[in-house]
Write a protein that holds these residues in place. Structure first.
Motif, PDB file in Angstrom:
ATOM      1  N   LEU A  17      33.656  45.595  25.384  1.00  0.00           N
ATOM      2  CA  LEU A  17      34.464  45.294  26.775  1.00  0.00           C
ATOM      3  C   LEU A  17      35.076  46.327  27.209  1.00  0.00           C
ATOM      4  O   LEU A  17      35.310  46.271  28.461  1.00  0.00           O
ATOM      5  CB  LEU A  17      35.192  44.024  26.457  1.00  0.00           C
ATOM      6  N   ARG A  23      30.997  45.365  30.135  1.00  0.00           N
ATOM      7  CA  ARG A  23      31.704  44.459  30.980  1.00  0.00           C
ATOM      8  C   ARG A  23      30.529  43.879  31.864  1.00  0.00           C
ATOM      9  O   ARG A  23      30.531  42.748  32.052  1.00  0.00           O
ATOM     10  CB  ARG A  23      32.793  44.957  31.594  1.00  0.00           C
ATOM     11  N   VAL A  26      28.666  41.328  29.672  1.00  0.00           N
ATOM     12  CA  VAL A  26      29.202  40.150  29.307  1.00  0.00           C
ATOM     13  C   VAL A  26      30.008  39.168  30.242  1.00  0.00           C
ATOM     14  O   VAL A  26      29.834  37.964  30.218  1.00  0.00           O
ATOM     15  CB  VAL A  26      30.044  40.681  28.030  1.00  0.00           C
ATOM     16  N   LEU A  27      30.522  39.923  31.267  1.00  0.00           N
ATOM     17  CA  LEU A  27      31.595  39.066  32.070  1.00  0.00           C
ATOM     18  C   LEU A  27      30.746  39.187  33.519  1.00  0.00           C
ATOM     19  O   LEU A  27      30.183  39.880  33.790  1.00  0.00           O
ATOM     20  CB  LEU A  27      32.781  40.164  32.295  1.00  0.00           C
ATOM     21  N   ASN A  28      31.310  37.925  34.124  1.00  0.00           N
ATOM     22  CA  ASN A  28      30.679  37.868  35.641  1.00  0.00           C
ATOM     23  C   ASN A  28      31.915  38.763  36.496  1.00  0.00           C
ATOM     24  O   ASN A  28      32.585  39.476  35.731  1.00  0.00           O
ATOM     25  CB  ASN A  28      30.736  36.509  36.115  1.00  0.00           C
ATOM     26  N   GLU A  31      35.634  37.913  36.211  1.00  0.00           N
ATOM     27  CA  GLU A  31      36.155  38.156  35.078  1.00  0.00           C
ATOM     28  C   GLU A  31      36.351  39.807  34.555  1.00  0.00           C
ATOM     29  O   GLU A  31      37.146  40.157  34.201  1.00  0.00           O
ATOM     30  CB  GLU A  31      35.360  37.580  33.861  1.00  0.00           C
ATOM     31  N   SER A  32      35.288  40.348  35.177  1.00  0.00           N
ATOM     32  CA  SER A  32      35.261  41.848  35.097  1.00  0.00           C
ATOM     33  C   SER A  32      36.267  42.574  35.726  1.00  0.00           C
ATOM     34  O   SER A  32      36.973  43.512  35.512  1.00  0.00           O
ATOM     35  CB  SER A  32      33.795  42.626  35.726  1.00  0.00           C
ATOM     36  N   ALA A  35      39.403  41.742  33.504  1.00  0.00           N
ATOM     37  CA  ALA A  35      39.372  42.457  32.241  1.00  0.00           C
ATOM     38  C   ALA A  35      39.609  43.798  32.558  1.00  0.00           C
ATOM     39  O   ALA A  35      40.186  44.405  31.638  1.00  0.00           O
ATOM     40  CB  ALA A  35      37.956  42.127  31.605  1.00  0.00           C
ATOM     41  N   GLU A  54      38.437  32.506  24.460  1.00  0.00           N
ATOM     42  CA  GLU A  54      37.911  33.370  25.334  1.00  0.00           C
ATOM     43  C   GLU A  54      37.187  34.620  24.394  1.00  0.00           C
ATOM     44  O   GLU A  54      36.142  35.160  24.562  1.00  0.00           O
ATOM     45  CB  GLU A  54      38.841  34.295  26.074  1.00  0.00           C
ATOM     46  N   TYR A  58      33.263  35.668  24.187  1.00  0.00           N
ATOM     47  CA  TYR A  58      32.818  37.035  24.570  1.00  0.00           C
ATOM     48  C   TYR A  58      31.936  37.495  23.375  1.00  0.00           C
ATOM     49  O   TYR A  58      30.862  37.999  23.739  1.00  0.00           O
ATOM     50  CB  TYR A  58      33.888  37.870  24.840  1.00  0.00           C
TER      51      TYR A  58
END
Length: 86
Positions: A17, A23, A26-28, A31-32, A35, A54, A58
């Motif tokens: 992450l 990122r 894994v993240l949309n 969320e990115s 994060a 969460e 992840y």
């Protein structure tokens, strides 16, 4: 999902992450952005279980992408070895 993550899983997840490519995979988008601002900072929500869920989510997404890339690699190898050469 209610149990604590082992240290090696937690450190691996944080390593992925912390990278921009991780990122992205894994993240949309929203969320990115969140994060990117708060990686490494503890979750400040009311319930500590949401942070654990969460983290497990992840980790599951990372395993999902690794499985996907492994399957693609295997299919490419099979395609290269089994296509007849004229």
């Amino acid at each position: 999902m209610s149990t604590d993550m082992p240290n090696w899983i937690s450190s691996t997840t944080m390593f992925v992450l912390n990278n921009r490519a991780g990122r992205f995979l894994v993240l949309n988008d929203e969320e990115s952005k969140i994060a990117g601002e708060s990686i490494g900072i503890e979750d400040s929500s009311d319930s500590p279980k949401s942070g654990m869920k969460e983290s497990w989510r992840y980790f599951a997404a990372i395993v999902e992408w690794l499985s996907f890339f492994c399957v693609i690699l295997i299919y490419v190898i099979i395609l290269i070895t089994l296509v007849p050469t004229g």
